[in-house]
Design a protein around this motif. Structure first.
Motif, PDB file in Angstrom:
ATOM      1  N   ALA A  21      15.820  74.385  49.386  1.00  0.00           N
ATOM      2  CA  ALA A  21      15.242  72.997  48.974  1.00  0.00           C
ATOM      3  C   ALA A  21      15.360  72.198  50.020  1.00  0.00           C
ATOM      4  CB  ALA A  21      16.137  72.537  47.652  1.00  0.00           C
ATOM      5  N   GLU A  22      16.317  72.239  50.956  1.00  0.00           N
ATOM      6  CA  GLU A  22      16.315  71.445  52.178  1.00  0.00           C
ATOM      7  C   GLU A  22      15.348  71.747  53.130  1.00  0.00           C
ATOM      8  OE1 GLU A  22      19.543  70.374  55.934  1.00  0.00           O
ATOM      9  OE2 GLU A  22      20.167  70.664  53.651  1.00  0.00           O
ATOM     10  N   VAL A  24      12.485  73.388  52.444  1.00  0.00           N
ATOM     11  CA  VAL A  24      11.130  73.091  52.245  1.00  0.00           C
ATOM     12  C   VAL A  24      10.773  71.711  51.770  1.00  0.00           C
ATOM     13  CG1 VAL A  24      10.580  75.459  51.364  1.00  0.00           C
ATOM     14  CG2 VAL A  24      11.563  73.924  49.677  1.00  0.00           C
ATOM     15  N   LYS A  26      12.357  69.808  49.428  1.00  0.00           N
ATOM     16  CA  LYS A  26      12.372  69.491  47.837  1.00  0.00           C
ATOM     17  C   LYS A  26      13.565  69.062  47.276  1.00  0.00           C
ATOM     18  CE  LYS A  26       8.769  72.318  45.583  1.00  0.00           C
ATOM     19  NZ  LYS A  26       8.658  73.028  44.343  1.00  0.00           N
ATOM     20  N   GLU A  27      13.792  68.229  46.113  1.00  0.00           N
ATOM     21  CA  GLU A  27      15.067  67.889  45.805  1.00  0.00           C
ATOM     22  C   GLU A  27      15.497  69.031  45.033  1.00  0.00           C
ATOM     23  OE1 GLU A  27      15.526  64.221  43.497  1.00  0.00           O
ATOM     24  OE2 GLU A  27      13.775  63.335  44.394  1.00  0.00           O
ATOM     25  N   HIS A  28      16.761  69.258  45.056  1.00  0.00           N
ATOM     26  CA  HIS A  28      17.467  70.294  44.621  1.00  0.00           C
ATOM     27  C   HIS A  28      17.102  70.549  43.126  1.00  0.00           C
ATOM     28  CE1 HIS A  28      20.821  69.500  47.493  1.00  0.00           C
ATOM     29  NE2 HIS A  28      19.901  70.184  48.300  1.00  0.00           N
ATOM     30  N   ASN A  30      14.496  69.656  41.539  1.00  0.00           N
ATOM     31  CA  ASN A  30      13.014  70.313  41.389  1.00  0.00           C
ATOM     32  C   ASN A  30      13.034  71.701  41.760  1.00  0.00           C
ATOM     33  OD1 ASN A  30      12.571  67.399  40.818  1.00  0.00           O
ATOM     34  ND2 ASN A  30      11.748  66.895  42.613  1.00  0.00           N
ATOM     35  N   LEU A  31      13.722  72.134  42.856  1.00  0.00           N
ATOM     36  CA  LEU A  31      13.735  73.446  42.897  1.00  0.00           C
ATOM     37  C   LEU A  31      14.308  74.481  41.950  1.00  0.00           C
ATOM     38  CD1 LEU A  31      12.580  75.802  44.965  1.00  0.00           C
ATOM     39  CD2 LEU A  31      14.851  75.431  46.078  1.00  0.00           C
ATOM     40  N   ASP A  34      11.677  74.582  39.237  1.00  0.00           N
ATOM     41  CA  ASP A  34      10.905  75.666  39.581  1.00  0.00           C
ATOM     42  C   ASP A  34      11.142  76.917  39.433  1.00  0.00           C
ATOM     43  OD1 ASP A  34       9.079  73.211  39.992  1.00  0.00           O
ATOM     44  OD2 ASP A  34       9.219  73.632  42.368  1.00  0.00           O
TER      45      ASP A  34
END
Length: 87
Positions: A21-22, A24, A26-28, A30-31, A34
């Motif tokens: 997540a870090e 790419v 993204k917030e953890h 949100n990943l 996904d």
């Protein structure tokens, strides 16, 4: 940015989704959302046309890509997490 830390989880090379997540941006949470969506898609794909190989196993197993895990957050709560395999 540092390189991802690869860990050996029961013989499978994996990385922690929090590091991904870090990496790419993204917030953890949100990943995690996904990844849960990817897992559902893989499970549903197994239902199409039977979705099984001759051996009766799913052709695409979510566990080949995502390993369920947990971590302890800053409030000392156990939280869901995934390890992502090299695949």
């Amino acid at each position: 940015m540092n390189e991802l830390q690869v860990i050996n989880h029961k013989g499978t090379q994996a990385v922690d989704r929090r590091e991904v997540a870090e990496m790419v941006g993204k917030e953890h949470k949100n990943l995690l959302r996904d990844i849960n969506g990817y897992i559902e898609t893989m499970k549903n794909a197994g239902n199409l046309n039977g979705g099984y190989s001759n051996g009766g196993q799913l052709k695409i197993e979510p566990s080949d890509f995502f390993i369920e895990s947990t971590y302890t957050n800053s409030q000392n709560k156990e939280m869901p997490c995934y390890l992502l395999t090299k695949k």
